[in-house]
Write an enzyme that holds these catalytic residues in place. Structure first.
Site: not given
Lengths: 236, 312
Positions: A83, A113, A214, A216
């Site tokens: 981040s 996240c 996550h 993904e």
């Protein structure tokens, strides 16, 4: 190539980190050419995995690295990554304000996240002290970074999420944050038991959806499908 | 945490803890996925770590000496003092990596207990075992390993590595070996994709690698883990070159803190990695960076000083 859509057609086609070295390999699916156009912020992180999940969920995924690529989007994904890195790059390349303005203006967004941290109004370090880092601040949430611990505490498990039909979703939490506080206008869609009590790990504020884990990474596009539903609802 | 909104909600917890698992291949490889498109920087002090984080590094590698100094000092290079590692860990919020000697599984146990996020089983340190690498499946913490070609990468994967980096030649500032190794790996992958399934048994023999991994790479056109580059990257253009050659991200060792203006160079390398395919941005960030590290041409190194030959 996968993920390079109309918005970036005038730029040189490039390979996404992690992408196959040959055009379409094995079970890697070509990009969807139908459905809403969803940008994946491609400054750093697991961009490719979101592109794949969006294709499976019925959206047309494109990558976003420049402010002008925001214009034609129906939705945007803020991927997992670091981040601090993504926030600094948003700031340096003139994306922080335009992305914030589009999200405040109703553009649906999914953050996972690092993306969930960036969407929040405040971020804390694991020890609870404030983390000074660039944030979009579009959701009324406070996230605690690395809340579950360092990498050796990263885990995967099954998670029930409101709005995602059974069975539970397999969820990978990697140096994951949790939502320390959520505002009145924010719904908690999923929680995880921790030694400190139950903690919110999926939050929704209208057109904005954020997950501490996550979705993904596990090959199951159901949370992305929920997001694409939000995008379609916003379109109509 | 007393006023957490989560606690005041009445809905019962929905997580299924009975199935929660740590140290799976997915969470080990997954952290490397989160580092993609980013730069991992060698640092030797907490201050350097903060400079790296401020520049936009996705992780730092905590060391007592950068490779250029290890090379200059000679002698045996070992795992860093855990106190050095911990001081750097406490200084930043990004993931922390640290190096162990090839085959030295106790150094790895020590670093795992300290709480590092990734272990680099590295040829930059003096190998502890001439034959065996660490059995990395035995650890919860993930490992990254160096490779000079596809067979070596696949052998490391069979041992449980969750991330691969091309070795290059650390501490030289000469990108040539990084290019050689990245090309060897990517060319090897492309060649495999052209094989028929019955040819892959022989390919596995040639590569000295497991058939299952060879078959997987042949079908998918990529390693099953993230492939970074390392060893000799000193400029933004070097980083962008490696990204265009197929790297998923970049390790920079001596190239930053052995240069004239580390903060500016660190930031420039981060931006050139993100925008590796945009020459105008690489040009912009390459301006007025000051002196790069002096460097040593790889050709000037006697064979016994070539680190990339360590590991097998």
């Amino acid at each position: 190539m996968v993920g390079e859509g109309i918005a970036s057609a005038r730029r040189r086609v490039d390979r996404l980190p992690g992408q196959s070295l040959i055009p379409v390999a094995g079970d890697e699916r070509p990009p969807s050419t139908l459905g809403p156009v969803v940008g994946v912020l491609a400054l750093q992180g697991d961009v490719l995995e979101h592109v794949r999940m969006l294709s499976l969920a019925g959206a047309r995924a494109v990558t976003v690295r420049h402010p002008d690529q925001l214009d034609d989007l129906d939705g945007v994904v803020l991927p997992g990554g670091e981040s601090t890195t993504i926030g600094k790059m948003l700031e340096r390349y003139g994306l922080l304000e335009p992305v914030r303005a589009r999200l405040r203006g109703g553009l649906p967004a999914l953050g996972t996240c690092a993306g969930a941290i960036l969407m929040g109004s405040d971020a804390l370090h694991a020890d609870g002290t404030p983390s000074e880092q660039p944030l979009l601040g579009v959701m009324d949430t406070v996230t605690r970074r690395n809340a579950f611990g360092r990498q050796v505490a990263s885990f995967e498990g099954l998670l029930d999420i409101d709005g995602v039909p059974a069975p539970p979703l397999r969820a990978a939490f990697i140096r994951a944050p949790w939502f320390e506080r959520i505002g009145d206008g924010v719904e908690a869609l999923a929680r995880v038991d921790t030694p400190a009590g139950a903690r919110v790990v999926v939050a929704r504020q209208g057109h904005l959806l954020a997950a501490a884990f996550h979705p993904e990474l596990t090959g199951d596009p159901r949370l992305h499908a929920l997001f694409v539903e939000i995008v379609r609802a916003q379109q109509s | 945490m007393s006023d957490a909104a989560a606690r005041s909600e009445t809905t019962p917890p929905a997580g299924d803890d009975a199935t929660a698992a740590v140290g799976t291949a997915r969470v080990k490889r997954g952290l490397a996925d989160m580092l993609k498109g980013g730069v991992i920087m060698d640092v030797v002090t907490p201050d350097q770590a903060r400079i790296a984080e401020e520049a936009g590094a996705v992780a730092v590698m905590a060391l007592e000496r950068v490779p250029a100094d290890i090379r200059a000092d000679g002698g045996v290079a070992r795992m860093s003092d855990p106190a050095v590692v911990e001081a750097i860990m406490d200084a930043v919020s990004i993931p922390l990596m640290a190096k162990v000697r090839i085959g030295h599984f106790v150094e790895a146990q020590v670093l795992e207990s300290v709480g590092v996020d990734y272990i680099d089983e590295s040829e930059v340190l003096t190998p502890a075992d001439e034959t065996h690498h660490i059995d990395k499946h035995a650890f919860t913490v993930p490992f990254v390993c160096g490779a000079t070609n596809l067979g070596e990468a696949l052998r490391r994967l069979a041992e449980g590595a969750a991330m691969i980096r091309s070795k290059g030649e650390a501490g030289t500032g000469d990108v040539k070996e990084a290019v050689r190794h990245m090309r060897a790996i990517t060319t090897g992958i492309r060649r495999l994709t052209a094989t028929s399934s019955d040819e892959r048994y022989h390919a596995a023999k040639d590569l000295q690698a497991s058939y299952e991994l060879v078959d997987e790479v042949a079908r998918t056109g990529r390693l099953p883990v993230v492939l970074f580059t390392a060893g000799g990257i000193a400029t933004p253009a070097d980083a962008a070159l490696m990204m265009q050659l197929g790297a998923d991200g970049v390790f920079v060792g001596s190239g930053i803190f052995k240069s004239g203006n580390p903060a500016k160079r660190a930031r420039a390398i981060v931006e050139a990695t993100t925008y590796a395919h945009d020459p105008a941005i690489v040009a912009k960030v390459s301006r007025d960076l000051g002196q790069p590290m002096v460097g040593i041409s790889n050709d000037a190194l006697p064979p016994e000083q070539r680190l990339a030959d360590r590991g097998w």
